[in-house]
Design a protein around this motif. Structure first.
Motif, PDB file in Angstrom:
ATOM      1  N   VAL A  13       0.810  -1.220   0.000  1.00 50.93           N
ATOM      2  CA  VAL A  13       0.000   0.000   0.000  1.00 50.93           C
ATOM      3  C   VAL A  13       0.843   1.268   0.000  1.00 50.93           C
ATOM      4  CG1 VAL A  13      -1.711   1.326   1.320  1.00 50.93           C
ATOM      5  CG2 VAL A  13      -1.911  -1.168   1.152  1.00 50.93           C
ATOM      6  N   VAL A  14       1.810   1.357   0.893  1.00 42.04           N
ATOM      7  CA  VAL A  14       2.456   2.637   1.186  1.00 42.04           C
ATOM      8  C   VAL A  14       3.462   3.100   0.139  1.00 42.04           C
ATOM      9  CG1 VAL A  14       3.990   3.807   2.825  1.00 42.04           C
ATOM     10  CG2 VAL A  14       2.051   2.483   3.658  1.00 42.04           C
ATOM     11  N   ALA A  25       5.417   8.052  -0.024  1.00 37.59           N
ATOM     12  CA  ALA A  25       4.730   7.160   0.901  1.00 37.59           C
ATOM     13  C   ALA A  25       3.348   7.724   1.186  1.00 37.59           C
ATOM     14  CB  ALA A  25       5.518   7.026   2.207  1.00 37.59           C
ATOM     15  N   THR A  26       2.306   6.942   0.917  1.00 27.52           N
ATOM     16  CA  THR A  26       0.944   7.360   1.238  1.00 27.52           C
ATOM     17  C   THR A  26       0.462   6.568   2.442  1.00 27.52           C
ATOM     18  OG1 THR A  26      -1.339   7.538   0.424  1.00 27.52           O
ATOM     19  CG2 THR A  26       0.013   5.782  -0.527  1.00 27.52           C
ATOM     20  N   GLN A  27       0.021   7.284   3.485  1.00 27.99           N
ATOM     21  CA  GLN A  27      -0.260   6.666   4.779  1.00 27.99           C
ATOM     22  C   GLN A  27      -1.591   7.145   5.348  1.00 27.99           C
ATOM     23  OE1 GLN A  27       4.454   7.243   5.697  1.00 27.99           O
ATOM     24  NE2 GLN A  27       3.216   6.838   7.485  1.00 27.99           N
ATOM     25  N   ALA A  28      -1.872   6.753   6.602  1.00 28.46           N
ATOM     26  CA  ALA A  28      -3.144   7.005   7.279  1.00 28.46           C
ATOM     27  C   ALA A  28      -4.254   6.360   6.447  1.00 28.46           C
ATOM     28  CB  ALA A  28      -3.350   8.490   7.527  1.00 28.46           C
ATOM     29  N   PHE A  29      -5.320   7.065   6.134  1.00 30.09           N
ATOM     30  CA  PHE A  29      -6.314   6.520   5.206  1.00 30.09           C
ATOM     31  C   PHE A  29      -5.724   6.675   3.806  1.00 30.09           C
ATOM     32  CE2 PHE A  29      -9.018   7.053   8.878  1.00 30.09           C
ATOM     33  CZ  PHE A  29      -9.886   5.984   8.779  1.00 30.09           C
ATOM     34  N   ALA A  30      -4.817   5.753   3.487  1.00 28.43           N
ATOM     35  CA  ALA A  30      -3.952   5.919   2.314  1.00 28.43           C
ATOM     36  C   ALA A  30      -4.747   6.109   1.028  1.00 28.43           C
ATOM     37  CB  ALA A  30      -3.033   4.710   2.180  1.00 28.43           C
ATOM     38  N   ALA A  33      -4.062   6.510  -5.110  1.00 28.02           N
ATOM     39  CA  ALA A  33      -3.889   7.315  -6.317  1.00 28.02           C
ATOM     40  C   ALA A  33      -2.739   8.300  -6.170  1.00 28.02           C
ATOM     41  CB  ALA A  33      -5.177   8.063  -6.644  1.00 28.02           C
ATOM     42  N   PHE A  34      -2.396   8.654  -4.933  1.00 30.11           N
ATOM     43  CA  PHE A  34      -1.272   9.552  -4.706  1.00 30.11           C
ATOM     44  C   PHE A  34       0.012   9.011  -5.327  1.00 30.11           C
ATOM     45  CE2 PHE A  34      -2.499  12.002  -0.544  1.00 30.11           C
ATOM     46  CZ  PHE A  34      -3.459  12.689  -1.262  1.00 30.11           C
ATOM     47  N   ARG A  35       0.143   7.683  -5.388  1.00 32.47           N
ATOM     48  CA  ARG A  35       1.408   7.106  -5.852  1.00 32.47           C
ATOM     49  C   ARG A  35       1.676   7.497  -7.308  1.00 32.47           C
ATOM     50  NH1 ARG A  35       1.078   0.949  -3.641  1.00 32.47           N
ATOM     51  NH2 ARG A  35      -0.659   0.934  -5.130  1.00 32.47           N
ATOM     52  N   GLU A  36       0.762   7.198  -8.199  1.00 34.08           N
ATOM     53  CA  GLU A  36       0.972   7.544  -9.612  1.00 34.08           C
ATOM     54  C   GLU A  36       0.917   9.045  -9.838  1.00 34.08           C
ATOM     55  OE1 GLU A  36       1.976   5.731 -12.177  1.00 34.08           O
ATOM     56  OE2 GLU A  36       2.257   4.152 -10.690  1.00 34.08           O
ATOM     57  N   GLN A  37      -0.009   9.715  -9.163  1.00 31.92           N
ATOM     58  CA  GLN A  37      -0.124  11.165  -9.336  1.00 31.92           C
ATOM     59  C   GLN A  37       1.140  11.874  -8.856  1.00 31.92           C
ATOM     60  OE1 GLN A  37      -3.661  11.967  -7.073  1.00 31.92           O
ATOM     61  NE2 GLN A  37      -5.044  11.181  -8.649  1.00 31.92           N
ATOM     62  N   GLY A  38       1.635  11.461  -7.712  1.00 29.46           N
ATOM     63  CA  GLY A  38       2.825  12.092  -7.171  1.00 29.46           C
ATOM     64  C   GLY A  38       4.053  11.845  -8.019  1.00 29.46           C
ATOM     65  N   GLN A  66      -2.061  11.156   5.110  1.00 25.62           N
ATOM     66  CA  GLN A  66      -0.675  11.471   5.440  1.00 25.62           C
ATOM     67  C   GLN A  66       0.173  11.045   4.248  1.00 25.62           C
ATOM     68  OE1 GLN A  66       1.386   9.406   8.769  1.00 25.62           O
ATOM     69  NE2 GLN A  66       1.658  11.457   9.608  1.00 25.62           N
ATOM     70  N   VAL A  67       1.151  11.873   3.906  1.00 29.55           N
ATOM     71  CA  VAL A  67       1.977  11.558   2.745  1.00 29.55           C
ATOM     72  C   VAL A  67       3.363  12.165   2.927  1.00 29.55           C
ATOM     73  CG1 VAL A  67       1.108  13.569   1.464  1.00 29.55           C
ATOM     74  CG2 VAL A  67       2.112  11.648   0.212  1.00 29.55           C
ATOM     75  N   GLY A  68       4.368  11.449   2.468  1.00 28.52           N
ATOM     76  CA  GLY A  68       5.737  11.953   2.463  1.00 28.52           C
ATOM     77  C   GLY A  68       6.313  11.818   1.070  1.00 28.52           C
ATOM     78  N   VAL A  69       7.120  12.778   0.663  1.00 27.35           N
ATOM     79  CA  VAL A  69       7.694  12.794  -0.685  1.00 27.35           C
ATOM     80  C   VAL A  69       9.151  13.204  -0.618  1.00 27.35           C
ATOM     81  CG1 VAL A  69       7.601  13.871  -2.976  1.00 27.35           C
ATOM     82  CG2 VAL A  69       5.474  13.343  -1.769  1.00 27.35           C
ATOM     83  N   VAL A  70       9.976  12.512  -1.402  1.00 26.15           N
ATOM     84  CA  VAL A  70      11.385  12.868  -1.554  1.00 26.15           C
ATOM     85  C   VAL A  70      11.703  12.933  -3.038  1.00 26.15           C
ATOM     86  CG1 VAL A  70      13.767  12.171  -1.133  1.00 26.15           C
ATOM     87  CG2 VAL A  70      12.051  11.842   0.642  1.00 26.15           C
TER      88      VAL A  70
END
Length: 256
Positions: A13-14, A25-30, A33-38, A66-70
């Motif tokens: 998931v994350v 990393a997409t977290q909490a109520f993950a 879609a954030f993965r591909e969009q980000g 919650q989300v983290g990006v590098v």
């Protein structure tokens, strides 16, 4: 990327990452879609903080995300929605983003950051795991333990050089997933990292005779034939033997 949670198969998931592009990393109520969009935003050269701003602005469920990006360069970025379950929050710095939710407290991410910054001499998998283990030891997920994952990408670093996925290890359901992850990293290091050229032992004289006798006693015609069965082919070198391979060979027992 390293992650642990009281959640089945958190590695499914994350994490998301592309070599030379960045990681997310997409977290909490993950929001998966954030993965591909980000990653799409990162491909355009968008800074990590601006990637998060774009993702969050377009998401009606952002209060629980919650989300983290590098990105490849620059500071990491982290977002924690105001409705995430406590304790939730994160820290960021040059090249890293650390965040968590339903944690025992802020000491978890603080200890993760401390371990990450102190681990610059370690390999990337070991450094990621050190940070994860520090957070786990500080309290980790307040609900308990269930799964962990370790994921990294590097150009041409996949098995046989055919992909960029350097390491993709998952502990999907275990009472000590972070501890089990350390064991899996050790196996990954054995099977898939390249031998140190300075430690190779020339296959000549007594050593060559010993290796031949041992592989023959195990029922194989060559060191390569035995190594292929034992998944050690990535550590083979013409005219020499890796000490780790030799150690495995000496420990091997003939099948009854």
């Amino acid at each position: 990327m390293a992650v642990a949670s009281k959640f089945l198969a958190v590695g499914a998931v994350v994490p998301a990452a592309v070599s030379g592009v960045g990681a997310l990393a997409t977290q909490a109520f993950a929001n998966l879609a954030f993965r591909e969009q980000g990653l799409a935003l990162l491909r355009t050269g968008t800074a990590a903080a601006d990637v998060i701003a774009g993702l969050v602005a377009a998401d009606p469920g952002r209060a629980q995300r919650q989300v983290g990006v590098v990105a490849p360069t620059g500071p990491g970025a982290s977002y924690t929605g105001p409705e995430c379950f406590a304790w939730a929050g994160g820290v960021t710095g040059d090249g890293y983003a650390i965040q968590g939710n339903i944690l025992t407290g802020p000491e978890v991410v603080a200890e993760m950051e401390r371990a990450w910054l102190a681990g610059s001499a370690l390999s990337l998998p070991r450094r990621l795991h050190a940070a994860l283990a520090a957070g786990d030891a500080a309290g980790g997920d307040s609900r308990g333990r269930q799964s962990a994952a370790l994921y990294s990408v590097r150009h041409g670093a996949g098995y046989g050089g055919a992909t960029d996925t350097e390491i993709d290890l998952r502990v999907d359901d275990d009472p000590d997933p972070v501890g089990r992850m350390s064991q899996l990293i050790s196996l990954w290091e054995l099977y898939f990292t390249k031998p140190d050229p300075t430690t190779l032992l020339p296959l000549v004289d007594d050593l060559a005779h010993e290796v031949h006798e041992r592989v023959t006693a195990l029922g194989y015609t060559s060191l390569a034939a035995w190594a292929g069965v034992e998944n050690l082919e990535e550590r083979l070198t013409d005219g020499a033997v890796d000490p780790l391979v030799l150690e495995q060979l000496r420990a091997a027992k003939p099948k009854p």
